[in-house]
Design an enzyme around this catalytic site. Structure first.
Site, PDB file in Angstrom:
ATOM      1  CB  SER A 174      52.007  77.201  67.167  1.00  0.00           C
ATOM      2  OG  SER A 174      52.941  77.598  68.126  1.00  0.00           O
ATOM      3  CG  ASP A 342      56.763  82.042  62.735  1.00  0.00           C
ATOM      4  OD1 ASP A 342      57.406  82.315  63.775  1.00  0.00           O
ATOM      5  OD2 ASP A 342      55.909  81.138  62.690  1.00  0.00           O
ATOM      6  CG  HIS A 375      54.296  81.833  65.880  1.00  0.00           C
ATOM      7  ND1 HIS A 375      54.505  80.738  65.073  1.00  0.00           N
ATOM      8  CD2 HIS A 375      53.655  81.359  66.981  1.00  0.00           C
ATOM      9  CE1 HIS A 375      54.018  79.656  65.669  1.00  0.00           C
ATOM     10  NE2 HIS A 375      53.496  80.000  66.814  1.00  0.00           N
TER      11      HIS A 375
END
Lengths: 398, 398
Positions: A174, A342, A375
């Site tokens: 991320s 995601d 995610h």
């Protein structure tokens, strides 16, 4: 799920303590300002090789901290893991404990793993809640607006003090993956490889929007007080809680929510006809996540970090709008990992990076893992990432 | 985009005025309470046939009102259309003006179209901002928690006063589609057909979560004041604004945001390094949408309506958990329209309804329209819905 004690001992880095280091020089920021003093909170795992060529820098995401692995010597009572990832994860365990340790993805039998709290953080590294030397009060809204590049420059300066010139790898998921990419662009001669997980070269507009909503929720909370809430006994917990709820839903996939909660009611078989109380399990879950998050996190750090990750745009910053041009200077081997479900940092973003690097003739590998959790997979799917990352890092040793 | 005056005249129902009707009897609610008095705001378009067999009830979604078609005689200054759908849509035009009128999908040359503001509304029908006869003050949080079935019972009672027994069709999108489904289940002998657009038999958990976040954002705003904000000079605009931003993003698709805004900056070519101000175009858009919405909408109505649409669950309410059992009593012909990019009310929900009805041997048709704009397609894709709906309604006349 607890493991037998011997197994924990064999694969754990053991008990660790976060340490702090004050940078000797000011950090120059993209916005034109300088920041000084800057303190960096960090942890290390494993042993630095005599040639100092086995260092892996691990970068955390929006709400993480320097405590990436092992058991904290001074547990804060709240792991920086939350959401689905918190289940079965000890409160004193580092947020990536499943990935860092002897025999793990980032193998501390081979590598010296360094983890820092990012610039602007609220867990030991200088951030908006730190004291501004100019006033003797917390910076609050006077803290400079920082970028991912500023975070990386801070890490660079920190590693200078440690005497580490080159990195065997920079890795993160991320926002952590953004830092890894930024390292490869800013310091191409000093990074052997990057591991970029569930990340992107530039957040898509919907992700920009989610972040804007979360920030606005804080800004609109009267307890934010223009950012000068420290010491007032009031903090924008209500607004940050809403922002965190938005975040949580974007970190998960719709099928995962269906699978986990369905439309089950929380308290009974019948509707209670309530506007103010949670009725569905998913509603209770969200409130719980919001309440536990605001206890451990600073709202201004949320604002600044969220802004930095929406600003991140390699093509704009380094390529005059062209991703290929931005990546032209990269010399690190690149491993990209993305997760099929995601939708915040979708596989398509990783594919764009892969294609740009491949077009430039640079070594790049993309692995898209089929997994249902969205995610949050970058924390949840440790077992399936491990062999990929171990092989990628071993190739470097050959 | 303005049309030539003659063209407007030919396809428009003309200037209309919202009227009001007080129901003679209390409305019995699912929660066990009764509501009295109940006023219903409504508009009608076209001419009631002598046999009263050409009535179409049109049901609006969360933020709509009774002004569905034509130009309002007393424009409020703000259309209930917003978001992408507001572009080129006159401020005094009804929210479904493209669908209702001479020669349109709901053809006022054939049908007598009735549109009401739903129970709990804030545009003329009794809702939380109405005066509670027990106190002489606005209901606020004392307003009973209502369901989609309660909205439909109110419409049934309203049509009784109009002398309308049977409906040729009930039609609506989103929450409006839920009302159409609820009509077919509650009053199977009184509905010839239903047109259910971008809707569902039960919102999926992610949709439940978005709604919970939007409501929490209002509840956490101190200006909500426990729901008793009327007359205080303060209303939870900040919280409702955040809730509306969440809504807007869920009504659109990620590709639509990409197409419309990309990552373009709002004010300059360079970053301004600001935490508090919008920087990207999509951020400005969201704030604008929030600001205009709070001017025209009541926060308590938002809370109650959002709660009603999350409660809606045909299988739970009418089938002991089985959708097929719930739909067993339906006798109306059913037209379902879904949009490929709608992730809030996805095509799969319409497919579940289609399969359940088909399994029961009931007449049902599903049309999935390939369109990029997400849930807002039900307002934006009027041209492509029109021939489908016209044909479906004509078949009834054969």
């Amino acid at each position: 799920m607890s493991q037998p004690a011997t197994e924990v001992a064999a694969s754990s880095v053991g008990t660790v303590e976060t340490r702090y280091l004050d940078l000797p020089e000011p950090v120059r920021l993209d916005c034109g300002r300088e920041l000084h003093p800057v303190r960096v909170a960090y942890e290390t795992y494993g042993t630095l090789s005599p040639r100092r060529d086995n260092v892996i820098l691990v970068c955390h995401a929006l709400s993480g901290d320097a405590h990436a692995a092992g058991r904290s010597k001074t547990p804060s009572g709240e792991s920086t893991r939350d959401g689905f990832g918190a289940e079965g994860h000890g409160k004193d365990l580092g947020w990536w404990d499943g990935m860092i340790g002897p025999g793990k993805a980032f193998d501390t039998d081979r590598f010296f793993v360094v983890s820092t709290n990012l610039l602007g953080g609220c867990r030991g590294t200088t951030g908006p809640s730190s004291i501004d030397p100019a006033t003797g009060e917390p910076y609050g809204p006077d803290f400079p607006v920082i970028t991912v590049a500023d975070m990386v420059r801070t890490q660079r300066a920190f590693l200078d003090v440690l005497g580490v010139d080159r990195l065997a790898a920079v890795a993160g998921g991320s926002l952590g993956g953004m830092q890894a990419l930024q390292w490869a662009v800013l310091f191409p001669d000093q990074v052997d490889s990057i591991v970029v997980i569930a990340s992107t070269h530039a957040l898509h507009p919907q992700g920009v929007a989610w972040n804007a909503i979360a920030r606005d929720s804080i800004l609109r909370d009267p307890d934010w007080q223009g950012g000068r809430y420290y010491g007032t006994g009031r903090a924008p917990d209500a607004g940050m809680g809403v922002g965190r709820m938005v975040g949580h839903i974007t970190y998960l996939s719709a099928p995962a929510l269906e699978d986990k909660f369905g439309r089950r009611l929380q308290f009974s078989d019948d509707l209670r006809y309530t506007i103010t109380e949670p009725e569905f399990e998913v509603e209770s879950y969200l409130r719980h996540q919001a309440d536990s998050f605001v206890k451990r996190f600073d709202a201004n750090t949320y604002l600044y970090t969220s802004r930095a990750l929406t600003y991140f745009d390699l093509a704009r910053q380094h390529g005059g709008g062209s991703l290929a041009r931005a990546l032209d200077r990269v010399s690190a081997r690149t491993l990209l990992i993305a997760f099929s479900s995601d939708w915040l940092y979708p596989p398509s973003a990783s594919q764009e990076i892969e294609q740009a690097l491949r077009g430039l003739g640079k070594p790049v590998e993309l692995q898209v893992i089929e997994a249902p959790y969205g995610h949050d997979c970058f924390l949840l799917e440790e077992a399936r990432q491990t062999p990929i990352i171990r092989r990628f890092l071993r190739e470097r040793l050959l």
